[in-house]
Structure formats: C-alpha cells, structure tokens
Write a protein that holds these residues in place. Structure first.
Motif, PDB file in Angstrom:
ATOM      1  N   ASN A 172     -13.400 -53.662  -7.541  1.00  0.00           N
ATOM      2  CA  ASN A 172     -12.969 -52.318  -7.126  1.00  0.00           C
ATOM      3  C   ASN A 172     -11.695 -52.315  -6.291  1.00  0.00           C
ATOM      4  O   ASN A 172     -11.091 -51.274  -6.072  1.00  0.00           O
ATOM      5  CB  ASN A 172     -14.096 -51.532  -6.458  1.00  0.00           C
ATOM      6  N   HIS A 173     -11.265 -53.477  -5.803  1.00  0.00           N
ATOM      7  CA  HIS A 173      -9.923 -53.597  -5.233  1.00  0.00           C
ATOM      8  C   HIS A 173      -9.568 -55.064  -5.060  1.00  0.00           C
ATOM      9  O   HIS A 173     -10.449 -55.917  -5.032  1.00  0.00           O
ATOM     10  CB  HIS A 173      -9.784 -52.881  -3.885  1.00  0.00           C
ATOM     11  N   ILE A 221     -13.198 -48.700   5.070  1.00  0.00           N
ATOM     12  CA  ILE A 221     -12.582 -48.865   3.742  1.00  0.00           C
ATOM     13  C   ILE A 221     -13.462 -48.194   2.686  1.00  0.00           C
ATOM     14  O   ILE A 221     -12.988 -47.451   1.837  1.00  0.00           O
ATOM     15  CB  ILE A 221     -12.389 -50.369   3.415  1.00  0.00           C
ATOM     16  N   PHE A 222     -14.763 -48.438   2.759  1.00  0.00           N
ATOM     17  CA  PHE A 222     -15.703 -47.768   1.836  1.00  0.00           C
ATOM     18  C   PHE A 222     -15.509 -46.258   1.934  1.00  0.00           C
ATOM     19  O   PHE A 222     -15.308 -45.581   0.934  1.00  0.00           O
ATOM     20  CB  PHE A 222     -17.149 -48.067   2.242  1.00  0.00           C
ATOM     21  N   ALA A 273     -15.001 -52.518   7.244  1.00  0.00           N
ATOM     22  CA  ALA A 273     -15.457 -52.425   5.853  1.00  0.00           C
ATOM     23  C   ALA A 273     -16.008 -51.028   5.594  1.00  0.00           C
ATOM     24  O   ALA A 273     -15.734 -50.421   4.558  1.00  0.00           O
ATOM     25  CB  ALA A 273     -16.514 -53.487   5.566  1.00  0.00           C
ATOM     26  N   ALA A 299     -13.490 -57.055  -4.029  1.00  0.00           N
ATOM     27  CA  ALA A 299     -14.845 -56.608  -3.704  1.00  0.00           C
ATOM     28  C   ALA A 299     -15.564 -56.111  -4.949  1.00  0.00           C
ATOM     29  O   ALA A 299     -14.957 -55.538  -5.850  1.00  0.00           O
ATOM     30  CB  ALA A 299     -14.801 -55.505  -2.652  1.00  0.00           C
ATOM     31  N   PHE A 304     -15.860 -59.888  -1.275  1.00  0.00           N
ATOM     32  CA  PHE A 304     -16.822 -59.116  -0.482  1.00  0.00           C
ATOM     33  C   PHE A 304     -17.823 -58.548  -1.477  1.00  0.00           C
ATOM     34  O   PHE A 304     -17.466 -57.785  -2.365  1.00  0.00           O
ATOM     35  CB  PHE A 304     -16.092 -57.999   0.266  1.00  0.00           C
ATOM     36  N   GLU A 352      -5.752 -52.554  -1.472  1.00  0.00           N
ATOM     37  CA  GLU A 352      -5.896 -52.707  -0.026  1.00  0.00           C
ATOM     38  C   GLU A 352      -4.902 -53.782   0.429  1.00  0.00           C
ATOM     39  O   GLU A 352      -4.459 -54.597  -0.379  1.00  0.00           O
ATOM     40  CB  GLU A 352      -7.340 -53.159   0.254  1.00  0.00           C
ATOM     41  N   ARG A 393     -19.722 -54.522  -6.198  1.00  0.00           N
ATOM     42  CA  ARG A 393     -20.999 -53.943  -5.758  1.00  0.00           C
ATOM     43  C   ARG A 393     -22.030 -54.195  -6.856  1.00  0.00           C
ATOM     44  O   ARG A 393     -21.808 -53.824  -8.007  1.00  0.00           O
ATOM     45  CB  ARG A 393     -20.819 -52.441  -5.545  1.00  0.00           C
ATOM     46  N   PHE A 432     -14.825 -60.851   7.379  1.00  0.00           N
ATOM     47  CA  PHE A 432     -14.631 -59.399   7.352  1.00  0.00           C
ATOM     48  C   PHE A 432     -15.222 -58.784   8.606  1.00  0.00           C
ATOM     49  O   PHE A 432     -15.830 -59.478   9.414  1.00  0.00           O
ATOM     50  CB  PHE A 432     -15.283 -58.820   6.086  1.00  0.00           C
TER      51      PHE A 432
HETATM   52  C1  OOG Z   1     -16.002 -53.083  -0.073  1.00  0.00           C
HETATM   53  C2  OOG Z   1     -15.331 -52.529   1.144  1.00  0.00           C
HETATM   54  C3  OOG Z   1     -15.145 -53.586   2.206  1.00  0.00           C
HETATM   55  C4  OOG Z   1     -13.222 -54.944   3.163  1.00  0.00           C
HETATM   56  O1  OOG Z   1     -12.124 -55.496   2.943  1.00  0.00           O
HETATM   57  O2  OOG Z   1     -13.666 -54.793   4.309  1.00  0.00           O
HETATM   58  C5  OOG Z   1     -13.951 -54.446   1.997  1.00  0.00           C
HETATM   59  C6  OOG Z   1     -16.167 -52.104  -1.187  1.00  0.00           C
HETATM   60  O3  OOG Z   1     -15.573 -51.019  -1.153  1.00  0.00           O
HETATM   61  O4  OOG Z   1     -16.921 -52.442  -2.114  1.00  0.00           O
HETATM   62  O5  OOG Z   1     -13.520 -54.758   0.936  1.00  0.00           O
END
Ligand code: OOG
Ligand code: NI
Length: 468
Positions: A225-226, A412-413, A409, A72, A129, A295, A74, A404
């Motif tokens: 970021n992951h 997770i955020f 999501a 993911a 994402f 994740e 941003r 997703f």
């Molecule tokens: C994205 C979070 C959402 C997922 O797997 O639902 C996500 C983020 O933290 O930028 O990665």
C-alpha cells in the motif's frame, strides 16, 4: 548442495526490494516522482552539509541510502501472517516489535519484518510493516462471518512460492536460480489487482464498518500500500512536494526538526482513488477504492529505553496541549508545541550519550590505530572506553533507528483512511494473540540495538589489540 552455493538471503532481499520498487513505480507513478524529489534533496544535503556526508561515509550508510525503503501490507488471517513470516525468512527478514493500532481507531496489530544484524541491514535495509486485521473487533456478527469466509477462500501465495519456501526450510537455502524464481513469485503476493473479490454491495458493507476492513477483505491479495524512501531532510521534501504536484499530509509525524535527528520522522502523500471492478459489475461501470500512497521518512538515532520514555512523554505532552488530533487546521500550532516540549531533549550527541538516551556505534580513529599502545589492556575495564574517547582514539556515531513508532504509524494510517475512520476500539492490545497468529515471538528491538553497540565495542577492542 554445499552451503556456499546458496543464494544469500541478504542479496535476495536487495533484489526483492528493487523489484518491488520497480513494480510500485509502474503501478503508482506518483511514487516515482517522489523518489526523484527525494534524490534531489539528498544530493543537496550531501553537497551542502559535509558533516552529514562524512558521518554517513564513516558508518557506511551512504551506500544504503538509495536502497533504503520500507513498505506496508495488511493481512487477513493467521495463515497469511504465518506464511508471510516464512516467506520473509527466505529474504533474511524477521518479525521485530509489536505495534497495537487499535487505540488509534484502526482494527489491526502489526510487526515489522526486517534484517536484524547491522551487516545484513547494510546490504539491504528493506523492511515491511505488516498488519493483521482483527476480525474479532467487527461487532456485526453476520458481517464478521462473511468477511472470514471470503478471507478463508483466498490464497495470496503462488504454488511455486509455497514450494520454494518449503525447499528453503528443508535445505537451509535456495540456489541462485531458485532464489531468482522465488523473488519473482513472492512479488505476486504484493501486486495490485483491479478485480475485487466481492460485489459492490458487499464492498460497501465492509467499507461502512471500516475502510481498512474493505481494503483487506475485498481484494485478491495484500497489495503493497506504500513504499517509503529515506530522505536526509524531510522538511525540505515536505516543502517541495506541492511544486511537484504531490499533496503532502498536514503534519510530519514523530519528533520535531533537530540538528541530530532521533528515531523516525514520516510524512506521506494522500492515497489515490483507483478504479476497481466488483464481481457484479461490467467493465464499463467501475467502482473506486482508495488505499495506495507514497511516504517518506527521515531516520535518526535509535533511543534506549530511557530515551524512548522521554520521547513518549514529550510527544504525549505536545499532543495533549492541542485540542484534537494534529490536522490541517492546527498543523502550525502542533509543530510549535512539539518544538517547545522537545527543547527538553538534548540535541547534542555527547549529552545524549552521557545521559544514556541513545545507542551508539564506536569506531577506532586513525590516531587510535597509530597509537597502538593498548595491547593487553582490558576493555571494557571501567572507564577504558571513556578514556579512549577522551584521547581521540575512539569516536562514536549514533545507531540508526530501524523500526517504527505506533503513534506515527496511526497518523499515517489515518491520513490515508479519511477522518471518518475514527472508531473507538478501546485499548485491547494483544501481543499473545498476535504471536499465536504469527507462529513465533516478535524480537525485542532494544535488544538488537544493544547487541550492535556491544559488537562495535568488541571490534574496537580487536582493532586496538585489547582484550575484552
Ligand atoms: C501502515 C502504516 C504504518 C509506517 O511507516 O508507520 C506505516 C499501513 O498503512 O498499512 O507504514
Ligand atoms: Ni510506512
């Protein structure tokens, strides 16, 4: 250059996904530990559950299991979103779905870039994402303007990546050598930079507005970021994390444990505190920033609109039965509520198919191939597929969900932003704005699953010598 001399976008995506994983393992060693745990658990499941192993074998998914991951990022501006769309197109990835996260207190909206055809997904299922910060939701005008100014000054793509994107668009592909160079250049956009682009005070002001705003605005680029590997048993991985020194988030997002998994279950380890250098700081007086995490996900059947409506209703009911958001204190209660509610969702593939809750892929069986007495018959005439199934000539497996879930999501955020990040932005979903920034429409995921299902029926017909 003749068409066939171009590197295949699917192969480039595979290369890119591996390069990204290698980079992230170096940047965040805990992600490597998580990968090792997922590998152990997947190995155990395959050894102990022959039915799971043979289903993965039949669908070919066994081969993509180790490559399976999503990441993911941003982004800050429409230019960045449009350009990332063009960049991902070189890797055979299209924007699928629209996710609004503002209703969950996160000032972004998002899409997922991924391959859309089942064969391309088979070669590399890598997805990203991708969220766009909604600066218009910053209510302090001076801060909003400053954030805009900072974002307008940064260039997150290398000059060579940009010129290779143009070359790809002009020529319709890249040579293998250019493809390799492109993967290397594209990777730079996702790299972590310890040096922030703002002063410590500016960082603090952005952070006070929303931690996510600081994460997007204060850095040179949209660091990945992951990254998320796919596990065959998320409950086992969640339970095994603490022994490996990995702290999992309180609850697994998505549906509860089932014999036949549906959609997507996800959990993560908490974001790490990392050292960063603000523009006005000396190297020996570093600040810190928390953004990057790991994740895991377990994927199950893609649901039809009807199945999805049932999922949404049961999930909402489980959450409403709980006082407050699912968290450490009420994790067990939440899991119990989910279990109760989801007893209404049939955990049986035959029923799921009969009730039209999920999408399936159809395969001709060995018996069907041997029987071979169908030539000339029309498929599908009403009931033809059903009678082939009843006769054991065709069998079905659920299609994997490739997308997703907005509520998950948001969870997770949130787990990686801290609890004080709950801001009420109301519900201001705005797909039109998002698509304007993207420079394209997002693809509807339900249409993609329906097409894959149809293609598999057509393939059965062809294999049996039937006409469609
Ligand atoms: C994205 C979070 C959402 C997922 O797997 O639902 C996500 C983020 O933290 O930028 O990665
Ligand atoms: Ni994720």
């Amino acid at each position: 250059m003749p068409i066939n001399a171009f590197a295949s976008p699917d192969a480039l995506r595979g290369q890119f996904s591996r390069a990204m994983s290698d980079m992230y393992k170096q940047e965040v060693p805990l992600y490597g530990d998580l990968l090792a745990l997922v590998g152990e658990v997947n190995g155990r499941v395959l050894a102990e559950q022959p039915a799971v192993a043979s289903s993965l074998q039949r669908t070919g998914e066994i081969e993509r299991l180790d490559m399976e991951r999503h990441g993911a990022i941003r982004l800050g501006t429409p230019y960045e979103l449009t350009t990332i769309r063009r960049l991902f197109a070189v890797l055979g990835m299209q924007p699928v779905g629209y996710y609004d996260l503002t209703c969950a207190g996160v000032p972004v909206h998002s899409t997922a870039f991924r391959a859309v055809h089942e064969q391309a997904l088979q070669t590399s299922p890598f997805r990203v994402f991708t969220s766009l910060l909604r600066l218009e939701l910053i209510d302090n005008p001076a801060l909003r303007q400053r954030a805009q100014q900072i974002l307008d000054q940064r260039q997150i793509f290398t000059p060579l990546a940009l010129s290779l994107i143009e070359q790809f668009e002009r020529d319709g592909g890249l040579s293998p050598a250019d493809g390799e160079a492109f993967v290397e250049q594209a990777l730079e956009t996702f790299r972590w930079h310890r040096d922030a682009t703002v002063s410590a005070a500016e960082y603090q002001a952005l952070h006070d507005e929303h931690r996510l705003i600081a994460d997007v605005v204060a850095f040179k680029g949209p660091h990945i970021n992951h990254l998320t590997p796919r596990t065959l048993d998320i409950d086992q991985v969640q339970a095994g994390m603490p022994a490996k020194g990995i702290a999992p988030k309180a609850v697994i997002e998505g549906p509860p444990t089932r014999r036949h998994p549906i959609l997507l279950r996800q959990t993560s380890f908490k974001a790490l505190q990392e050292k960063v250098a603000f523009t006005d700081q000396r190297a020996d007086a570093m600040g810190s920033h928390t953004a990057r995490f790991g994740e895991i996900e377990q994927r199950g059947a893609a649901l039809t609109a009807k199945g999805r409506a049932l999922y949404d209703r049961l999930l909402n009911a489980s959450r409403q039965a709980l006082a407050g958001f699912p968290a450490e204190g009420n994790a067990l209660e939440y899991m119990a509520r989910l279990g109760e509610q989801f007893s209404e969702f049939p955990d049986d593939l035959v029923q799921m198919r009969e009730q039209g809750l999920a999408f399936f892929r159809y395969f001709v069986t060995d018996e069907g191939r041997k029987a071979g007495a169908f030539a000339g018959n029309a498929l599908p005439h009403k009931g033809a597929l059903e009678s082939l199934i009843a006769a054991g000539h065709v069998r079905f497996e659920p299609l994997v969900y490739e997308d997703f879930l907005p509520v998950s999501a948001a969870g997770i955020f949130q787990s990686n932003l801290g609890d004080n990040a709950q801001t009420d932005y109301g519900t201001q979903s705005n797909q039109v704005d998002f698509e304007r920034a993207l420079g394209a429409k997002v693809i509807n995921e339900l249409g993609l699953y329906a097409e894959t299902e149809r293609r598999s029926i057509a393939q059965c017909a062809a294999d049996l010598g039937m006409t469609l």
